[in-house]
Motif scaffolding. Structure first.
Motif, PDB file in Angstrom:
ATOM      1  N   ALA A  39      43.559  53.493 -81.808  1.00  0.00           N
ATOM      2  CA  ALA A  39      44.397  54.623 -81.248  1.00  0.00           C
ATOM      3  C   ALA A  39      46.037  54.688 -81.834  1.00  0.00           C
ATOM      4  N   PRO A  75      44.743  52.924 -66.101  1.00  0.00           N
ATOM      5  CA  PRO A  75      43.683  53.256 -67.324  1.00  0.00           C
ATOM      6  C   PRO A  75      43.755  52.236 -68.315  1.00  0.00           C
ATOM      7  N   THR A  78      43.494  52.416 -74.392  1.00  0.00           N
ATOM      8  CA  THR A  78      43.025  53.361 -75.549  1.00  0.00           C
ATOM      9  C   THR A  78      43.164  54.728 -74.646  1.00  0.00           C
ATOM     10  N   THR A  79      42.611  54.782 -73.638  1.00  0.00           N
ATOM     11  CA  THR A  79      42.764  56.047 -72.920  1.00  0.00           C
ATOM     12  C   THR A  79      44.238  56.435 -72.570  1.00  0.00           C
ATOM     13  N   TRP A  80      44.900  55.442 -72.270  1.00  0.00           N
ATOM     14  CA  TRP A  80      46.330  56.115 -72.129  1.00  0.00           C
ATOM     15  C   TRP A  80      46.786  56.283 -73.335  1.00  0.00           C
ATOM     16  N   ASN A  82      45.423  57.618 -76.012  1.00  0.00           N
ATOM     17  CA  ASN A  82      44.657  58.831 -76.617  1.00  0.00           C
ATOM     18  C   ASN A  82      45.403  59.874 -75.834  1.00  0.00           C
ATOM     19  N   GLN A  83      45.624  59.860 -74.422  1.00  0.00           N
ATOM     20  CA  GLN A  83      45.962  60.894 -73.507  1.00  0.00           C
ATOM     21  C   GLN A  83      47.328  61.352 -73.411  1.00  0.00           C
ATOM     22  N   GLY A  84      48.140  60.530 -74.452  1.00  0.00           N
ATOM     23  CA  GLY A  84      49.426  60.516 -74.245  1.00  0.00           C
ATOM     24  C   GLY A  84      50.189  60.330 -73.101  1.00  0.00           C
ATOM     25  N   ARG A  85      49.748  59.406 -72.327  1.00  0.00           N
ATOM     26  CA  ARG A  85      50.101  59.343 -70.871  1.00  0.00           C
ATOM     27  C   ARG A  85      51.652  58.863 -70.848  1.00  0.00           C
ATOM     28  N   TRP A  86      52.286  58.662 -71.964  1.00  0.00           N
ATOM     29  CA  TRP A  86      53.769  58.339 -71.992  1.00  0.00           C
ATOM     30  C   TRP A  86      54.664  59.349 -71.405  1.00  0.00           C
ATOM     31  N   ASP A  87      53.835  60.939 -71.475  1.00  0.00           N
ATOM     32  CA  ASP A  87      54.525  61.950 -71.037  1.00  0.00           C
ATOM     33  C   ASP A  87      54.354  62.166 -69.702  1.00  0.00           C
ATOM     34  N   ASP A  88      53.428  61.258 -68.912  1.00  0.00           N
ATOM     35  CA  ASP A  88      53.403  61.467 -67.506  1.00  0.00           C
ATOM     36  C   ASP A  88      54.810  61.499 -67.004  1.00  0.00           C
TER      37      ASP A  88
END
Length: 144
Positions: A39, A75, A78-80, A82-88
């Motif tokens: 990822a 999470p 890999t999920t974090w 793939n989901q672009g969670r840094w933009d949360d």
């Protein structure tokens, strides 16, 4: 000048590998490293995104979700990725993740009523206690 024992010296890591190592060290859930690496290679973060990712991990670590039940709800990395969670969006501040109806804004103790236990009695005025129902039902039985 080979002496028969040639050493296989590993080449130094690339920039993307070093950045992944930093990500992996910072991320609290250590599962699926190979998938996380794949990822990471899809993202190929530059310096700016790499810093954003590490900052987001630092903020996420302070959230109730990541701290609850020993990190049960963190999470997978890999999920974090793939989901672009840094933009949360994470709330800033020491009250992050604390239910404000149970806490005032100035300390970590539950907010108390200024009336103390007397206020509790007043708040319950007009309500019967459980014991009252027992005696009431016994008096009805006697009338029958």
């Amino acid at each position: 000048m080979a002496t028969g024992k040639e050493t296989c010296e590993q080449p130094s890591k690339t920039l993307i590998e070093r950045r992944f190592d930093e990500f992996w060290a910072a991320y609290p859930k250590k599962v699926g490293k190979k998938a996380a690496w794949a990822a990471w290679n899809k993202i190929k973060p530059d310096a700016e995104l790499h810093n954003k990712i590490l900052t987001a991990i630092g903020k996420a670590k302070l959230t109730d979700q990541w701290q609850r039940e020993n990190g049960r709800f963190i999470p997978n990395p890999t999920t974090w990725l793939n989901q672009g969670r840094w933009d949360d969006e994470y709330e800033d501040g020491p009250m992050n993740g604390i239910n404000s109806k149970h806490f005032d804004g100035h300390n970590q103790e539950p907010a108390t009523s200024p009336l103390g236990s007397e206020g509790k009695r007043d708040a319950l005025a007009g309500f019967k206690r459980a014991e009252d129902y027992y005696f009431y039902s016994r008096s009805i039985d006697k009338e029958k």
